[in-house]
Structures are given as C-alpha cells and as structure tokens.
Design an enzyme around this catalytic site. Structure first.
Site, PDB file in Angstrom:
ATOM      1  N   GLU A 112       0.797  -1.363   0.090  1.00 54.34           N
ATOM      2  CA  GLU A 112      -0.031  -0.112   0.175  1.00 54.34           C
ATOM      3  C   GLU A 112       0.889   1.281  -0.005  1.00 54.34           C
ATOM      4  OE1 GLU A 112      -3.445   0.071   2.908  1.00 54.34           O
ATOM      5  OE2 GLU A 112      -3.426   2.223   2.933  1.00 54.34           O
ATOM      6  N   LYS A 133      -7.119  -0.577  11.558  1.00 52.78           N
ATOM      7  CA  LYS A 133      -6.613  -0.984  10.350  1.00 52.78           C
ATOM      8  C   LYS A 133      -5.472  -0.029  10.244  1.00 52.78           C
ATOM      9  CE  LYS A 133      -5.752  -1.209   5.612  1.00 52.78           C
ATOM     10  NZ  LYS A 133      -4.880  -0.355   4.790  1.00 52.78           N
ATOM     11  N   ASP A 182       3.776 -14.848  11.435  1.00 51.24           N
ATOM     12  CA  ASP A 182       2.321 -15.198  10.959  1.00 51.24           C
ATOM     13  C   ASP A 182       1.377 -13.911  11.267  1.00 51.24           C
ATOM     14  OD1 ASP A 182      -0.360 -15.953  10.641  1.00 51.24           O
ATOM     15  OD2 ASP A 182       0.176 -17.982  11.857  1.00 51.24           O
ATOM     16  N   HIS A 214      -1.659  10.891   0.138  1.00 50.25           N
ATOM     17  CA  HIS A 214      -1.997   9.571  -0.291  1.00 50.25           C
ATOM     18  C   HIS A 214      -2.201   9.774  -1.813  1.00 50.25           C
ATOM     19  CE1 HIS A 214      -2.895   5.348  -0.316  1.00 50.25           C
ATOM     20  NE2 HIS A 214      -3.874   5.541  -1.041  1.00 50.25           N
TER      21      HIS A 214
HETATM   22  C1  MEV Z   1      -5.476   3.589   5.518  1.00 49.83           C
HETATM   23  O1  MEV Z   1      -4.738   2.764   5.113  1.00 49.83           O
HETATM   24  C2  MEV Z   1      -5.504   3.686   7.016  1.00 49.83           C
HETATM   25  C3  MEV Z   1      -6.359   4.952   7.620  1.00 49.83           C
HETATM   26  O2  MEV Z   1      -7.729   4.623   6.969  1.00 49.83           O
HETATM   27  C4  MEV Z   1      -6.170   4.684   9.155  1.00 49.83           C
HETATM   28  C5  MEV Z   1      -7.187   5.679   9.856  1.00 49.83           C
HETATM   29  O3  MEV Z   1      -8.284   5.916   9.032  1.00 49.83           O
HETATM   30  O4  MEV Z   1      -6.912   5.756  11.049  1.00 49.83           O
HETATM   31  C6  MEV Z   1      -5.860   6.044   7.229  1.00 49.83           C
END
Ligand code: MEV
Length: 431
Positions: free
Chosen positions: A84, A261, A277, A374
């Site tokens: 990513e 995430k 793992d 991003h």
């Molecule tokens: C993207 O890979 C991760 C985010 O969505 C985490 C978040 O929203 O805190 C930017």
C-alpha cells in the site's frame, strides 16, 4: 548516533542503490545481506517448495524501510513489506515528528502463550474439574516431556488452568484446559499444538470424558507488548483533534475498525518482512480489543497538560526462531537490520510502529485529510494501471499531481486520458 541520523536524512530522495549502501552502513550488513534485501539473491526455489504446497512461483511485495524511528533511545531502520502506497512515508514522517518533539518507549508483559484442550460436552463437570486440578503437576510434567528442547532453552509449560464454558442454552457445559507455555523466542504454534495433542489421551483417561479440539489460542493475552508515545507541547488544536478522533473510535465500531486498520498498517508489514504469522496477530489483536464486549480502538490518545500521550498494549506472539523466520533469507536480514535477537524485542518494535502509524493517520485525518498525501504518492500506481511504460510514468505522475492540486481528485480514467494526451503529443512531435 549523529552518523546514523545522517544516514537517515533524505533517505526517500536517494536512489535505490544509495539506500542499500546507507542501509548496509547503518545496520552493519554484509554484501550478501544486501543482495538478499535487493532481491539480487532471491528466495531459493527449493526453500519455497518446502515452505508451502503446490508452489508455482512467487508473489513479490515491495520491501521498504521506514526511517527516523528512535525507540527507547535507539535509532532504528524498520523493514516493512507492504503493497500500500504512503504507509512507509507516513510512518517515517511521523517518526521524525515524534523524534524531534517527544519520545517512544516500549515494554513487554508476560511470556505465556495458550493452548486449548477442549472437552466439548462434559457429563460430570465437578468430577472432571477435580481430577484435572489434582493431576495438574502430572499433566505439566507430561506436557514438558513433549518439548525437551524448549525446556532446555529455559521455556516450557508453566501452568494448566481449567475454564468452564456453557454450551448453547440448556445444552450442558464444556470444559477447556488452558495450557500456558513459555515458548522462549518462538511464536510457539507448532510447539503448543503438539503439547495439546499429546495431552489428549491422558486427559480422556483421567476424566472419562471425550476431548474435542486441541489447538493454540491466538488470543495470547498472557503475552503483551506495549508502547507509549509522547509529543511535547503539541499545538492544542491538533492535540484536541487527535483525542477527538480517538473518542470517535471508542464510541463507534465502524470507526474503530478503520482506526485499528491504520495501526495494523504499521504492524503487519514488519511481521511479513520478518516471516511472522500476521494472520495470527491480526486475529489476536482484534479479539483482544473486544474483551469488554464492545469492539474498541487498539490505541488511546489523551492530553496530559500540553503534551499528547498515546498508548498501545496488544497481544503480539511473534517469533525470532522457528517457523519461517530462520528459513527465509530476507526475514533473517530484516531481523538483523533491527539488531533483534529476542522475540519480545520484535514485539515491542511492532507495538511502537503501530502506534506511530496510527498517530500519523490521526494527524492527517484531523487536519488536511489523507487524500492529498496518499493520492500524490498513489499517482504512480494509477499511471502504471493506465498502461504507462516505465519511461512514461514520471510525466503521467507529474500531470496527475497537477490535476490533483487543481481538481482535488484523480482516478484511473483521468490517468488514461493524460497518458493518451502525452502519447498524442509525442506522436505529433515525431512528425
Ligand atoms: C488507510 O490505510 C488507513 C487509515 O484509514 C487509518 C485511519 O483511518 O485511521 C488512514
């Protein structure tokens, strides 16, 4: 220390060869190590054949390096294998901010992983509990007899506990034996699974009850790693924004999932790079944050006077021996890059990077948003997806970034239009 800082400066602007040269110096790597990292010495096919089944090839993921981390006072370059865009850039930029304005400290808590021996439908719960309790030492002895190597290294089964769990309404009770084991520097899945299966006949013999599943639990709450990040004298508006973002995640599982995430964006790539793992760790962490009955964020951010303080404490049953870690040449060099010998050191670094990664995301989200940063970095991916040849990528990327500045968004259709326009212009210049 000063020299190490210098080697990290402008790392992202250096060419790939320069980065490898700096990495070699920073981490005292050999030429052979560098060839492994760069891919010049690939994973031998014979090893791949033995790692998994029905091998047909490889699925390469880029291996990058996050810079600027100073964890417990030690400058580190962090290997991250991830597909990513912008994760490594965000981790490095946030680590730089923290290094300048604050600190990162880590710790580990507990050493025990858990194996489960399930008695699915127990006829006489009191009798089974009693006998298992009375025979605790015998069972621990049997368990340790299965793993003499581990015992010699100072690890082994330390305790056995019995849990009582109701089956569905009115359908009786199951008992679950928790076998608590110190796996030393291994993740320990194979060890504990073997121990649990070996205990099965004796448990059945002792209790006259049937044993069902014998398997480790990935909810390793007896083996935690934690980190604390402090950003001193933070801009109060920014600090408040980050605290507010945490409140949102505490209140709403839809937000908590995305928050978490973002934390795993920092942890998983290190696990992949070191041959660990990551599915086990993901499962364990997500289960752990549900322990109150409500899915919660993995991290917490609060203001302490004028300082922002962030904390994370998660199950991280990782290994530096056993499994793939000592077989995969890249995993070995990744551990060497961080000077890691012990599993708990790796776990502490993962916790710290996850927390910093989360801080980076919350900083962006509570100010400018993540799209600009991003998408700027993602423009090259769009160029490739649009069909750009290697030599065309920089121009498509540049044009996409111009469009992003003016129109605030870019996508694949736009990338294709830009590529087409560049090619038309090229053709007309050729005539
Ligand atoms: C993207 O890979 C991760 C985010 O969505 C985490 C978040 O929203 O805190 C930017």
């Amino acid at each position: 220390m000063a020299n190490k800082r210098k080697l990290m400066e402008g790392f992202h602007r250096a060419t790939r060869d320069e980065r490898l040269a700096r990495l070699k110096e920073f981490c005292s790597l050999t030429d052979a190590d560098v060839k492994v990292l760069s891919g010049e010495t690939p994973l031998p096919a014979e090893i791949a054949e033995h790692l998994i089944e029905n091998v047909v090839g490889y699925f390469p993921i880029p291996l990058g390096v996050a810079t600027n981390f100073q964890i417990d006072g030690q400058d580190l370059l962090i290997p991250m294998a991830v597909e990513e865009t912008s994760i490594i850039a965000a981790a490095s930029a946030t680590a730089k901010w923290v290094r300048t304005e604050g600190s990162i400290r880590t710790y580990s808590k507990g050493r025990l992983i858990i194996g489960q021996v399930q008695l699915p439908s127990v006829r006489n719960v009191a009798a089974a509990r009693k006998i298992l309790h009375e025979q605790r030492d015998l069972l621990i002895g049997l368990a340790n007899a299965c793993v003499p190597g581990l015992v010699n290294r100072g690890g082994g089964v330390r305790d056995i506990a019995v849990r009582e769990i109701p089956r569905a309404e009115g359908d009786g009770t199951m008992l679950v034996l928790h076998v608590l084991c110190d796996p030393c520097d291994a993740m320990g899945a194979n060890l504990i699974n073997q121990v649990c299966e070996a205990l099965k006949p004796r448990v059945e013999e002792l209790t006259h009850e049937r044993v069902g599943l014998c398997i480790l639990s990935n909810l390793t709450d007896g083996k935690l790693a934690g980190a604390e990040v402090i950003v001193r004298n933070i801009d109060p508006v920014l600090g408040k924004g980050i605290v507010e973002a945490t409140l949102f995640a505490k209140a709403d599982p839809y937000r908590a999932a995305t928050h978490n995430k973002g934390v795993m964006n920092g942890i998983d790539p290190i696990l992949i790079a070191t041959g660990n793992d990551w599915r086990a760790t993901e499962a364990g962490i997500h289960a752990y944050v549900c322990r109150t009955g409500k899915y919660q964020p993995v991290t917490d951010w609060v203001m302490d006077g004028s300082d922002l303080v962030g904390r994370i404490e998660v199950p991280l049953a990782v290994g530096t021996v056993g499994g793939v870690t000592r077989v995969h040449p890249t995993a070995l060099v990744a551990l060497k890059m961080m000077g890691i010998e012990k599993a708990e050191d790796l776990a502490r670094i993962c916790a710290a990077v996850g927390l910093v990664q989360n801080l980076g995301a919350l900083r962006a989200l509570s100010t400018v948003g993540i799209v600009k940063g991003h998408m700027q970095l993602h423009a090259a991916n769009l160029a490739i997806a649009a069909g750009a040849e290697i030599h065309e990528i920089p121009r498509v990327r540049e044009r996409l970034n111009e469009v992003l500045r003016t129109e605030k968004q870019i996508n694949l259709t736009r990338a294709k239009e830009i590529l087409e326009a560049i090619r038309v212009a090229e053709r007309s210049r050729a005539f």
